[in-house]
Design a protein around this motif. Structure first.
Motif, PDB file in Angstrom:
ATOM      1  N   PRO A  68      16.698 -29.464 -23.443  1.00  0.00           N
ATOM      2  CA  PRO A  68      16.738 -30.224 -22.182  1.00  0.00           C
ATOM      3  C   PRO A  68      15.351 -30.564 -21.651  1.00  0.00           C
ATOM      4  O   PRO A  68      14.426 -29.756 -21.713  1.00  0.00           O
ATOM      5  N   ILE A  69      15.248 -31.789 -21.132  1.00  0.00           N
ATOM      6  CA  ILE A  69      13.995 -32.218 -20.500  1.00  0.00           C
ATOM      7  C   ILE A  69      14.155 -32.402 -18.994  1.00  0.00           C
ATOM      8  O   ILE A  69      13.166 -32.481 -18.270  1.00  0.00           O
ATOM      9  N   THR A  70      15.385 -32.493 -18.525  1.00  0.00           N
ATOM     10  CA  THR A  70      15.654 -32.549 -17.088  1.00  0.00           C
ATOM     11  C   THR A  70      16.914 -31.747 -16.799  1.00  0.00           C
ATOM     12  O   THR A  70      17.719 -31.471 -17.691  1.00  0.00           O
ATOM     13  N   PHE A  71      17.060 -31.390 -15.534  1.00  0.00           N
ATOM     14  CA  PHE A  71      18.259 -30.699 -15.062  1.00  0.00           C
ATOM     15  C   PHE A  71      18.685 -31.339 -13.755  1.00  0.00           C
ATOM     16  O   PHE A  71      17.853 -31.592 -12.884  1.00  0.00           O
ATOM     17  N   GLU A  72      19.965 -31.615 -13.643  1.00  0.00           N
ATOM     18  CA  GLU A  72      20.461 -32.204 -12.409  1.00  0.00           C
ATOM     19  C   GLU A  72      21.763 -31.538 -11.989  1.00  0.00           C
ATOM     20  O   GLU A  72      22.529 -31.044 -12.814  1.00  0.00           O
ATOM     21  N   GLY A  73      21.973 -31.580 -10.697  1.00  0.00           N
ATOM     22  CA  GLY A  73      23.171 -31.007 -10.106  1.00  0.00           C
ATOM     23  C   GLY A  73      23.052 -31.106  -8.601  1.00  0.00           C
ATOM     24  O   GLY A  73      22.141 -31.741  -8.066  1.00  0.00           O
ATOM     25  N   PRO A  74      23.943 -30.460  -7.888  1.00  0.00           N
ATOM     26  CA  PRO A  74      23.888 -30.516  -6.425  1.00  0.00           C
ATOM     27  C   PRO A  74      22.755 -29.674  -5.862  1.00  0.00           C
ATOM     28  O   PRO A  74      22.287 -28.729  -6.495  1.00  0.00           O
ATOM     29  N   CYS A  75      22.341 -30.051  -4.673  1.00  0.00           N
ATOM     30  CA  CYS A  75      21.346 -29.276  -3.940  1.00  0.00           C
ATOM     31  C   CYS A  75      21.818 -29.130  -2.497  1.00  0.00           C
ATOM     32  O   CYS A  75      22.740 -29.820  -2.056  1.00  0.00           O
ATOM     33  N   PHE A  83      11.711 -35.465 -11.219  1.00  0.00           N
ATOM     34  CA  PHE A  83      12.569 -34.368 -11.649  1.00  0.00           C
ATOM     35  C   PHE A  83      11.867 -33.028 -11.459  1.00  0.00           C
ATOM     36  O   PHE A  83      10.649 -32.918 -11.626  1.00  0.00           O
ATOM     37  N   GLU A  84      12.660 -32.011 -11.125  1.00  0.00           N
ATOM     38  CA  GLU A  84      12.187 -30.629 -11.070  1.00  0.00           C
ATOM     39  C   GLU A  84      12.751 -29.874 -12.269  1.00  0.00           C
ATOM     40  O   GLU A  84      13.882 -30.130 -12.697  1.00  0.00           O
ATOM     41  N   ILE A  85      11.966 -28.970 -12.837  1.00  0.00           N
ATOM     42  CA  ILE A  85      12.456 -28.063 -13.871  1.00  0.00           C
ATOM     43  C   ILE A  85      12.333 -26.653 -13.325  1.00  0.00           C
ATOM     44  O   ILE A  85      11.243 -26.067 -13.355  1.00  0.00           O
ATOM     45  N   PRO A  86      13.413 -26.086 -12.781  1.00  0.00           N
ATOM     46  CA  PRO A  86      13.345 -24.725 -12.236  1.00  0.00           C
ATOM     47  C   PRO A  86      12.876 -23.736 -13.302  1.00  0.00           C
ATOM     48  O   PRO A  86      13.253 -23.845 -14.475  1.00  0.00           O
ATOM     49  N   GLN A  87      12.070 -22.783 -12.896  1.00  0.00           N
ATOM     50  CA  GLN A  87      11.526 -21.819 -13.837  1.00  0.00           C
ATOM     51  C   GLN A  87      12.625 -21.085 -14.587  1.00  0.00           C
ATOM     52  O   GLN A  87      12.500 -20.796 -15.778  1.00  0.00           O
ATOM     53  N   SER A  88      13.730 -20.811 -13.906  1.00  0.00           N
ATOM     54  CA  SER A  88      14.829 -20.072 -14.533  1.00  0.00           C
ATOM     55  C   SER A  88      15.508 -20.858 -15.639  1.00  0.00           C
ATOM     56  O   SER A  88      16.200 -20.289 -16.481  1.00  0.00           O
ATOM     57  N   LEU A  89      15.323 -22.190 -15.656  1.00  0.00           N
ATOM     58  CA  LEU A  89      15.969 -23.031 -16.662  1.00  0.00           C
ATOM     59  C   LEU A  89      14.970 -23.613 -17.663  1.00  0.00           C
ATOM     60  O   LEU A  89      15.367 -24.323 -18.579  1.00  0.00           O
ATOM     61  N   ALA A  90      13.682 -23.296 -17.506  1.00  0.00           N
ATOM     62  CA  ALA A  90      12.645 -23.920 -18.331  1.00  0.00           C
ATOM     63  C   ALA A  90      12.804 -23.597 -19.813  1.00  0.00           C
ATOM     64  O   ALA A  90      12.394 -24.372 -20.669  1.00  0.00           O
ATOM     65  N   GLY A  91      13.389 -22.445 -20.130  1.00  0.00           N
ATOM     66  CA  GLY A  91      13.564 -22.062 -21.527  1.00  0.00           C
ATOM     67  C   GLY A  91      14.924 -22.381 -22.100  1.00  0.00           C
ATOM     68  O   GLY A  91      15.250 -21.953 -23.215  1.00  0.00           O
ATOM     69  N   ALA A  92      15.745 -23.174 -21.382  1.00  0.00           N
ATOM     70  CA  ALA A  92      17.081 -23.523 -21.870  1.00  0.00           C
ATOM     71  C   ALA A  92      16.976 -24.330 -23.156  1.00  0.00           C
ATOM     72  O   ALA A  92      16.053 -25.125 -23.344  1.00  0.00           O
ATOM     73  N   SER A 112       2.630 -26.682 -23.288  1.00  0.00           N
ATOM     74  CA  SER A 112       1.335 -27.118 -22.765  1.00  0.00           C
ATOM     75  C   SER A 112       1.405 -27.486 -21.282  1.00  0.00           C
ATOM     76  O   SER A 112       0.365 -27.685 -20.647  1.00  0.00           O
ATOM     77  N   GLY A 113       2.607 -27.591 -20.742  1.00  0.00           N
ATOM     78  CA  GLY A 113       2.780 -28.022 -19.364  1.00  0.00           C
ATOM     79  C   GLY A 113       2.942 -29.522 -19.208  1.00  0.00           C
ATOM     80  O   GLY A 113       3.226 -30.020 -18.109  1.00  0.00           O
ATOM     81  N   GLU A 114       2.783 -30.256 -20.314  1.00  0.00           N
ATOM     82  CA  GLU A 114       2.873 -31.713 -20.233  1.00  0.00           C
ATOM     83  C   GLU A 114       4.288 -32.185 -19.935  1.00  0.00           C
ATOM     84  O   GLU A 114       4.489 -33.174 -19.222  1.00  0.00           O
ATOM     85  N   LEU A 115       5.288 -31.498 -20.467  1.00  0.00           N
ATOM     86  CA  LEU A 115       6.672 -31.893 -20.202  1.00  0.00           C
ATOM     87  C   LEU A 115       6.978 -31.824 -18.713  1.00  0.00           C
ATOM     88  O   LEU A 115       7.606 -32.735 -18.148  1.00  0.00           O
ATOM     89  N   LEU A 116       6.538 -30.757 -18.064  1.00  0.00           N
ATOM     90  CA  LEU A 116       6.760 -30.629 -16.621  1.00  0.00           C
ATOM     91  C   LEU A 116       6.054 -31.745 -15.869  1.00  0.00           C
ATOM     92  O   LEU A 116       6.606 -32.310 -14.910  1.00  0.00           O
ATOM     93  N   ARG A 117       4.846 -32.093 -16.284  1.00  0.00           N
ATOM     94  CA  ARG A 117       4.123 -33.175 -15.611  1.00  0.00           C
ATOM     95  C   ARG A 117       4.842 -34.507 -15.771  1.00  0.00           C
ATOM     96  O   ARG A 117       4.925 -35.302 -14.822  1.00  0.00           O
ATOM     97  N   ILE A 118       5.383 -34.761 -16.950  1.00  0.00           N
ATOM     98  CA  ILE A 118       6.128 -36.004 -17.159  1.00  0.00           C
ATOM     99  C   ILE A 118       7.385 -36.002 -16.297  1.00  0.00           C
ATOM    100  O   ILE A 118       7.706 -37.007 -15.637  1.00  0.00           O
ATOM    101  N   ALA A 119       8.108 -34.881 -16.285  1.00  0.00           N
ATOM    102  CA  ALA A 119       9.324 -34.802 -15.470  1.00  0.00           C
ATOM    103  C   ALA A 119       9.006 -35.018 -14.000  1.00  0.00           C
ATOM    104  O   ALA A 119       9.691 -35.788 -13.300  1.00  0.00           O
ATOM    105  N   ASN A 120       7.970 -34.375 -13.497  1.00  0.00           N
ATOM    106  CA  ASN A 120       7.578 -34.529 -12.096  1.00  0.00           C
ATOM    107  C   ASN A 120       7.192 -35.971 -11.777  1.00  0.00           C
ATOM    108  O   ASN A 120       7.461 -36.468 -10.680  1.00  0.00           O
ATOM    109  N   GLN A 121       6.557 -36.638 -12.725  1.00  0.00           N
ATOM    110  CA  GLN A 121       6.150 -38.026 -12.526  1.00  0.00           C
ATOM    111  C   GLN A 121       7.337 -38.913 -12.172  1.00  0.00           C
ATOM    112  O   GLN A 121       7.214 -39.870 -11.397  1.00  0.00           O
ATOM    113  N   PHE A 122       8.511 -38.578 -12.723  1.00  0.00           N
ATOM    114  CA  PHE A 122       9.707 -39.386 -12.489  1.00  0.00           C
ATOM    115  C   PHE A 122      10.653 -38.748 -11.472  1.00  0.00           C
ATOM    116  O   PHE A 122      11.802 -39.167 -11.333  1.00  0.00           O
TER     117      PHE A 122
END
Length: 298
Positions: free
Chosen positions: A109-116, A253-262, A241-251
């Motif tokens: 997974p590169i993004t996660f979505e659901g309710p907030c 998206f948040e990647i919660p730490q608890s789901l980063a290794g999914a 490297s942290g680049e995936l998170l930077r790309i996701a944030n650019q658009f």
């Protein structure tokens, strides 16, 4: 991040060999995308944007394929078009579902979505972090008229008279700002985009620990398992490297730490186990996995 439009060989005319070998020889991959920003989009000049193409471009560069060419389709056409050989893989960051897991292979997974849960900082103390908290919290809750979040709230025991229904995310946020509701329960990506553009100061909790949060990623044919394995290996390097998170944030998206290794496997297993119902996705993770952030994000 942009892709460059080029003239790719028709897939039927590609030389023999594995997909990665063929793409390296061509110097370009043809990918299926949807016009659905911020997930994927084709610009008028033929270049692509969105989280799916941006991650795919970075990974393919590391694999020795310097260019991407995009082909537009509806979401319902993306996988059938790939299976028919109209494009090499799908770079639209498609939600990982039980049905799709039975047809295709996903990258991790590169993004996660659901309710907030969204609140005004001055209106919600203590801040609810779960649907169970919302059911016990005082005050009205805003949700979309007849939407999935409304039905979920009712199914989880929230009294219907406590739920104020709104036509869209914009009017929901206006209702919160005006004090008509105390909380919002809404899909994160669309509400976060409005909040960011309006530069509002609101508190958002995501993921909601007792609601369903789905991963999404790019998609490959089963017969291209070797290519998918190479892609997945390089995507892991981009993530570490942290680049995936930077790309996701650019658009947005948040990647919660608890789901980063999914992984693709864990998400497919999860969708199979939870098909048609919501559970605590983070059970057994060692922590609640829920974080609260002030939006707009930095």
């Amino acid at each position: 991040v942009t892709g460059v439009q080029t003239c790719a060989l028709p897939i039927s005319a590609q030389p023999e060999g594995g997909l990665l070998e063929r793409l390296r020889k061509q110097g370009v991959a043809k990918v299926g995308i949807a016009n659905a920003p911020p997930f994927s989009q084709l610009r008028p000049d033929g270049t692509m944007t969105g989280v799916g193409p941006a991650v795919a471009q970075r990974v393919l560069e590391k694999l020795g394929v310097p260019r991407l060419e995009g082909a537009i389709a509806t979401y319902g056409e993306l996988i059938p078009g790939m299976l028919a050989g109209r494009w090499d893989f799908v770079a639209a960051s498609m939600t990982i579902t039980k049905e799709r897991c039975g047809q295709v292979l996903y990258a991790d997974p590169i993004t996660f979505e659901g309710p907030c849960i969204i609140t005004r900082p001055d209106l919600a103390e203590p801040r609810p972090l779960t649907i169970a908290d919302l059911a016990k919290a005082p005050g009205p809750i805003g949700s979309l008229t007849g939407g999935a979040q409304y039905r979920e709230l009712v199914a989880r025991g929230v009294a219907m008279e406590r739920i104020s229904q709104f036509e869209n995310e914009m009017t929901m946020i206006d209702g919160l700002l005006a004090g008509r509701v105390r909380y919002l329960y809404v899909t994160r990506i669309w509400a976060a985009d409005i909040i960011r553009k309006r530069q509002l100061k609101l508190d958002m909790t995501f993921p909601v620990a007792d609601a369903l949060t789905l991963g999404a990623s790019n998609v490959f044919r089963v017969q291209d398992a070797d290519f998918r394995a190479a892609y997945r290996k390089e995507q892991a390097v981009v993530r570490e490297s942290g680049e995936l998170l930077r790309i996701a944030n650019q658009f947005g998206f948040e990647i919660p730490q608890s789901l980063a290794g999914a992984t693709a496997e864990s998400q497919c297993a999860l969708t199979t186990a939870t098909s048609g119902r919501s559970i605590n996705l983070l059970a057994g993770s060692g922590n609640s996995g829920t974080f609260t952030t002030r939006v707009p994000s930095p």
